[in-house]
Scaffold this motif. Sequence first.
Motif, PDB file in Angstrom:
ATOM      1  N   PHE A  50      16.004  16.985  75.199  1.00  0.00           N
ATOM      2  CA  PHE A  50      16.144  18.021  76.217  1.00  0.00           C
ATOM      3  C   PHE A  50      15.861  19.379  75.585  1.00  0.00           C
ATOM      4  O   PHE A  50      16.214  19.616  74.435  1.00  0.00           O
TER       5      PHE A  50
ATOM      6  N   ASN B 253      30.416  13.847  75.322  1.00  0.00           N
ATOM      7  CA  ASN B 253      31.324  13.737  76.453  1.00  0.00           C
ATOM      8  C   ASN B 253      32.541  12.913  76.071  1.00  0.00           C
ATOM      9  O   ASN B 253      32.426  11.912  75.373  1.00  0.00           O
TER      10      ASN B 253
ATOM     11  N   ALA C 159      12.081  19.388  81.540  1.00  0.00           N
ATOM     12  CA  ALA C 159      13.386  19.360  80.894  1.00  0.00           C
ATOM     13  C   ALA C 159      13.294  19.006  79.414  1.00  0.00           C
ATOM     14  O   ALA C 159      14.250  19.177  78.689  1.00  0.00           O
TER      15      ALA C 159
ATOM     16  N   THR D 197      17.564  23.084  79.571  1.00  0.00           N
ATOM     17  CA  THR D 197      18.202  21.887  80.105  1.00  0.00           C
ATOM     18  C   THR D 197      19.511  21.594  79.386  1.00  0.00           C
ATOM     19  O   THR D 197      20.500  21.212  80.012  1.00  0.00           O
ATOM     20  N   THR D 198      19.510  21.775  78.068  1.00  0.00           N
ATOM     21  CA  THR D 198      20.723  21.503  77.308  1.00  0.00           C
ATOM     22  C   THR D 198      21.857  22.413  77.779  1.00  0.00           C
ATOM     23  O   THR D 198      22.988  21.960  77.981  1.00  0.00           O
TER      24      THR D 198
ATOM     25  N   LEU E 253      24.575  13.677  74.906  1.00  0.00           N
ATOM     26  CA  LEU E 253      23.300  14.296  75.255  1.00  0.00           C
ATOM     27  C   LEU E 253      22.786  15.108  74.073  1.00  0.00           C
ATOM     28  O   LEU E 253      23.536  15.861  73.472  1.00  0.00           O
TER      29      LEU E 253
ATOM     30  N   ASN F  33      27.197  21.385  83.308  1.00  0.00           N
ATOM     31  CA  ASN F  33      27.544  20.243  84.169  1.00  0.00           C
ATOM     32  C   ASN F  33      28.661  19.408  83.552  1.00  0.00           C
ATOM     33  O   ASN F  33      29.609  19.017  84.223  1.00  0.00           O
ATOM     34  N   SER F  34      28.537  19.123  82.255  1.00  0.00           N
ATOM     35  CA  SER F  34      29.529  18.290  81.581  1.00  0.00           C
ATOM     36  C   SER F  34      30.883  18.978  81.574  1.00  0.00           C
ATOM     37  O   SER F  34      31.914  18.332  81.748  1.00  0.00           O
TER      38      SER F  34
ATOM     39  N   ARG G 245      23.566  22.861  93.316  1.00  0.00           N
ATOM     40  CA  ARG G 245      22.354  22.483  92.588  1.00  0.00           C
ATOM     41  C   ARG G 245      21.406  21.648  93.445  1.00  0.00           C
ATOM     42  O   ARG G 245      21.130  20.485  93.125  1.00  0.00           O
TER      43      ARG G 245
ATOM     44  N   GLN H 200      22.155  23.807  80.665  1.00  0.00           N
ATOM     45  CA  GLN H 200      22.539  23.353  81.998  1.00  0.00           C
ATOM     46  C   GLN H 200      23.425  22.108  81.924  1.00  0.00           C
ATOM     47  O   GLN H 200      24.448  22.011  82.606  1.00  0.00           O
ATOM     48  N   LEU H 201      23.039  21.175  81.053  1.00  0.00           N
ATOM     49  CA  LEU H 201      23.806  19.935  80.913  1.00  0.00           C
ATOM     50  C   LEU H 201      25.205  20.218  80.381  1.00  0.00           C
ATOM     51  O   LEU H 201      26.179  19.564  80.772  1.00  0.00           O
TER      52      LEU H 201
END
Lengths: 121, 558
Positions: free
Chosen positions: B406, B485, B398, B410-411, B471, B417-418, B313, B413-414
Motif C-alpha cells: 500500500f 490489528n 492504492a 492508502t496506509t 497491513l 479505518n483500523s 467513505r 487511510q487504513l
Amino acid sequence: MRILVVDDDALAGEMTAAVLEGLGHEPLLAENGVEAMEKLAAETAIEMVISDLNMPLVSGIDLFREMRAQGINLPFILLTGDDPEGPRQQEPKLDACLLKDFSLEESLPEIIAEVLARHDG
Amino acid sequence: MNDRPSSVRNKIAQLRATFVEQLPGRLSDARCHFDAAKANPNDREAAASLHRFLHSIKGTGNSFGFKDLGAAAAQGEHLAGKLLENPVSVTPEFWLDLNECLSNMALCIEVLQDFGAAPSQGDRTATFEMPLDAGAVQEESNDKLIYVCEDESLQAEHLGEQLRCFGYQAVLFNNTEDFRRAVLEEQPAAAIMDIMFPEGDSAGANVLIDLRNNHGKLFPTVFISGRRDFNARLRAIRAGGEAYFPKPVKAMDLVVTLDLLTRQSEPEPFRVLVVDDEPEIAQYHSLILENAGMATQVVHDPECVLDVVGEFRPDLVLMDMYMPKCSGREAAKLIRQIPDFVGLPIVFLSSETDTKKQFSAMTVGAEGFLTKPIQPEDLVTEVALRAERMRTLRALMARDSLTGLFNHTTTTQLLENSLTAARRQDGQLSFAMIDLDRFKAVNDTYGHPTGDQVLLALARVLQQRLRNSDLVGRYGGEEFAVILNDASLEKAKQIMEHLREDFSKVVFNVGDAKFSCTFSCGVASFPHAGDAENIREAADKALYQAKHAGRNRVVAYE
C-alpha cells in the motif's frame, strides 16, 4: 580433461562447450564429422568425444562407427534432439545418448562421471 | 579450470541472446525454402534445407530452454520429413499446416524478443537469499493458492517467484494434465494459464472447459499468451477467463488482478451517498439502490455533506442539482476541495434537460448527469458502472508501484479505518514505522537497481512473515509502516523483533560482493496514543530513538 565437441550448429556446440568449461574441462569444437576425425588425428590429448547426432554428411553415429573402425576407443556421448531411445537401439555400443534440452547443465556431469567410471573399470 | 560458474552462466546467457537475435534472419531464410518447396515439391534441396532448419531450431531451442519454440519446430520438422520422404503425396492442407508451424515459430520468436532472452540472473543484478530456517512469525498466515500452468519453465518460475513476493502461494505446472489432476485434488483460489501447449494450440483453454463442464470446477482464471490475436482472446473468454494478458506479463498488473479476483469475502457492497433536499425523493432513490444490494446513506442538508463523506467513505455521490441552500454544483465544488475526495465520482440527478446547463455541471468534475425521472434499472446500472470503475482505479492507485505494498496515502487511510474499528470494539492496535539503516550507502555503493532489490526484499519479508490481518505499506523512500490489528504494544514489539532478525539474515549478492542490511523500528499503540496523527508521531519518535541508540533495533513508545 580435453573433450571434443562435435556439432554442426555452432551455437549449440558453444552451449555444450560452456557447460563443460563450467565443469572445469577444456572443450574443443568441430563442426562436422570430417573435422572431428582431423582433430582426433592431430590432437593426442583428447580424452572424450561429445557429438550431436543429426549433422549433414556424417551423422554422429557414422562418426562413432568410423572412430571405432580406426581403433579410437575414446568414450563417446551422443546428443540428440529426439527421443534418445532410437539411436541407443541403432547403436548399442554408444557409451551414452542424451536428450538435448536445458537440463544438459545438470545431466551432463553425471553422465560424464558414469561413462568415465565404466571406461576406467 | 579457471572459469567460475558465474562466467559460464554469463556465456550461456550470451549464447541464448545470440541465438534469439539470429532467429528472425534464419526464419526468413526458411520461408524462402518453404516457398521454393511449395512451388516445386520435387525441389529436394529446398525440402532438405527446410527440414534441417526445423530440426536445428528444435534441438538448439530446447537446449536453451525455449520449449514453445522447440515444440513448434518439432511439429514442422515432422511435416518436412513427410515432404522429403514422399513429395508426391502432399496436399494443399499440408502446406497450410506447415505454414502455420512457421507462423507459430514467428510468434514464439516475437515473445522471446519481447521477453528478453537473458535468463533472470545476470552478473550485475543483485539477488537475495532468504534464510531457510526463518519460520513465519505467525503460523496462521494462509497464503492464497495460485496454480500457474505454463510450459515455458523459465517464464513460469519467474512469475511464480514474483507472486510469492506478494503473498501468493504459487504452484507451477508445465503441462495441462498435471494441472488437471491437481485441480481435482485441491481447487486453487485462482489460476494463471497459458493457452498454447505442445499438447494442443488451445490446450490451456480446453482443460478449463473440461474441468468446468465435466467436474463442476469453477475458479477465476487469468490467461497469459504470446498471441495477441482476436481468436486467442475469444477462446480464453469462452473458457471462462476473467482476464487476458499478452506476454510479456508485468507481475504488478497480474497481482492487482489476482487481488480483485481472489478477495476471499464477498465483495463489499458499493457505498452510495444520496444528497437530495426532498426526503421522499432521496428515500426513493436510496431504496432502489439498496434493493440492488448497495449500501446507502441519505443527506438532506448540503451543509452536512462534507462530514458524512468523511465518515461514510462512499464509492459514489448521487447529488440533486437544485437544492435551496447551496446548489449541487457548489456542493460538488466543496467536496472536490478536499484532496482525498478529488477522485470521488459525483453523479448529478436533475430534471434539467438543457444540455448547456448539464455541460456546466460537468465542468466541476461531475462523473455523469442523469435526468429525473429515471427508470430504476437505469439508475442501478449507471451507479454500479461508475462505482465499479472507481473501485478498480482505487485498487491500482492504492499500491506502490515498486513493491506492490500500500502507498503512503492508502496506509494513512487504513490506519484511520483500523483505529475507528478498534475504538468502536474497545480493542487495541499497534503501528510500526520502519526505516532501513544506511540505505543511501547501498545506493551509492551498488547502484539504484540493487537498492530496489533491498526494498523488494524488505517488502517481501514483511508480507511473508506477518498475519493476514496486518497491513503493510511503503511510507516513503526507504520507510515502511505496518498496522498490527488487535496487537498490544508488547506483542507488536515482539513481532517486529522477529522481523528485524529475519531481515538482517538476508544476504544480497552483487557480482562477487555480498552484503546485508538492517532496519530500525519504532512501535506505538492504541489506546496508549489517541488518534492517527498521535500514534504516527509516537511511532516516529520511537523510530528516532532506535536510530540514535545505534540502529538495527526496535523501540516501543512508552
